[in-house]
Design an enzyme around this catalytic site. Structure first.
Site, PDB file in Angstrom:
ATOM      1  N   ASN A 110      -3.641   3.610  -5.024  1.00 27.76           N
ATOM      2  CA  ASN A 110      -3.006   2.281  -5.037  1.00 27.76           C
ATOM      3  C   ASN A 110      -3.779   1.303  -5.911  1.00 27.76           C
ATOM      4  OD1 ASN A 110      -0.769   2.451  -3.047  1.00 27.76           O
ATOM      5  ND2 ASN A 110      -2.436   3.152  -1.768  1.00 27.76           N
ATOM      6  N   HIS A 147       0.851  -1.194   0.000  1.00 26.12           N
ATOM      7  CA  HIS A 147       0.000   0.000   0.000  1.00 26.12           C
ATOM      8  C   HIS A 147       0.886   1.243   0.000  1.00 26.12           C
ATOM      9  CE1 HIS A 147      -4.295   0.783   0.261  1.00 26.12           C
ATOM     10  NE2 HIS A 147      -3.950   1.948   0.737  1.00 26.12           N
ATOM     11  N   VAL A 185      -3.119   1.889  -9.614  1.00 31.23           N
ATOM     12  CA  VAL A 185      -1.786   1.394  -9.994  1.00 31.23           C
ATOM     13  C   VAL A 185      -1.799  -0.128 -10.089  1.00 31.23           C
ATOM     14  CG1 VAL A 185       0.604   1.197  -9.241  1.00 31.23           C
ATOM     15  CG2 VAL A 185      -0.577   3.362  -9.004  1.00 31.23           C
TER      16      VAL A 185
END
Lengths: 289, 94
Positions: free
Chosen positions: A140, A134, A143
């Protein structure tokens, strides 16, 4: 050196315009696509190497220059009631994680027909980014999903031979009521979640990656279904008689059959547990090889 | 001395070139075999459309993550508009 004001958590960041959010992800996607397009067939992966995560993140969150590409600086975040990697160690852990990913991708490159292997790497990478590291304050999930998409796409025929970058698993999140989820978690009830989020939740509980693998396989099957549906519509109208076209479509049909088979086997419990791997054991001898 | 140096340089360079250009033959044959027969123009157009759709889906996904109240179909339509409308700068195809 980042200025103190940027690191101050009390800053209220204004919500970004909707267009900027979409633009950020598109920039990251095009960065990954360009890097992947530039690599030669027989060389190691240029995309999957250290610096990947920050490279993606600074494009995804380009509308917050202070946060883009910066690791989080607090340890207050918890995923499924568990503490994550400490923010002071993030630099090293992310580096080792990216080395692990690079090794896996170079191995996968040698065996392009290994769909199960690609799924395993994609799920492990996804969970590593969202559930263990994280690394960023925000973004996050975006991604992780981009990375998973490109892991799965690396060995597809349309990318390798024809240079078409069709993202395989566009996991569209449904409407999520986060307050409701939090309330249910606090009162020890299991929250009602969408399949994708439910899979992530189960992985966090049992430390077994199979549910997420199943969710990814199912959503890849759905996206291939949509692709083939569009193709069939066009096929009736125009007719694709070129043998290369037919070969590509046959490959995609075979991929779909294999994915359905994998998803069913996971549902029936035919596969052994797929534990979350230890990303941080890469040694320098392995790297040299 | 000069001769030795020159031969050394030539040897190193030829080794370097050999390493650079000699590839496993089977692998290249396979790839060339696929590449010699291109897809039809229709098929390429179709795949390009699919590429755009997948791009729009991942953009819509990011919109939904930040703004969960937006209708998914509307997010998708907006993303597709942004990709396909050339007057909107910054979203041109790479």
């Amino acid at each position: 050196m980042i200025s103190e004001t940027v690191l101050d958590r009390n800053i209220h960041y204004p919500p970004p315009p909707m267009r900027q959010v979409a633009l950020g992800v598109d920039r990251a996607r095009s960065y990954m696509e360009r890097t992947m397009r530039a690599e030669r067939i027989d060389e190691d992966s240029r995309l999957f190497k250290p610096g990947l995560l920050t490279g993606i993140h600074e494009r995804v969150l380009f509308y917050y220059p202070g946060l883009a590409g910066q690791y989080r600086i607090n340890d207050e975040v918890q995923v499924v009631g568990r503490n994550l990697v400490k923010h002071r160690d993030l630099n090293q852990y992310v580096y080792l994680f990216e080395r692990w990913l690079q090794n896996q991708m170079n191995q996968l490159k040698q065996e392009p027909d290994n769909i199960r292997g690609a799924l395993q790497v994609a799920t492990a990478a996804h969970f590593g980014i969202t559930g263990e590291l994280h690394p960023f304050d925000d973004g996050n999930g975006r991604v992780a999903r981009l990375v998973a998409n490109f892991v799965l796409m690396q060995n597809t025929d349309e990318r390798r031979f024809h240079k078409f970058f069709i993202l395989p698993v566009p996991t569209l999140r449904e409407r999520v009521d986060e307050l409701e989820i939090r309330r249910r978690l606090e009162s020890n009830e299991s929250p009602k979640l969408q399949p994708y989020l439910r899979a992530l939740y189960e992985v966090g509980e049992k430390w077994d990656l199979l549910p997420l693998e199943q969710a990814l396989a199912t959503s890849w099957v759905q996206s291939i279904d949509r692709f083939l549906g569009d193709f069939n519509l066009r096929h009736d109208k125009d007719g694709f008689n070129n043998p290369t076209d037919q070969k590509l479509i046959a490959v995609i049909r075979r991929r779909k059959a294999r994915l359905v088979q994998i998803a069913e086997s996971i549902a029936e419990g035919n596969y052994p547990e797929h534990k979350v791997p230890n990303f941080y054991t890469t040694k320098f001898q392995e790297l040299a090889a | 001395m000069t001769l030795v140096l020159a031969s050394d340089i030539i040897l190193t360079y030829s080794l370097y070139m050999a390493e650079r250009f000699v590839r496993p033959v089977d692998f290249y044959n396979q790839v060339q075999h696929e590449q010699q027969k291109p897809l039809s123009r229709r098929m390429r157009r179709f795949l390009r459309e699919q590429e755009l759709i997948s791009r729009a889906l991942i953009m819509a996904d990011s919109i939904l993550e930040v703004f969960p109240d937006v209708d998914p179909q509307e997010a998708f339509n907006q993303s597709l508009d942004q990709i396909t409308d050339p007057s909107k700068k910054g979203l041109k195809r790479q």
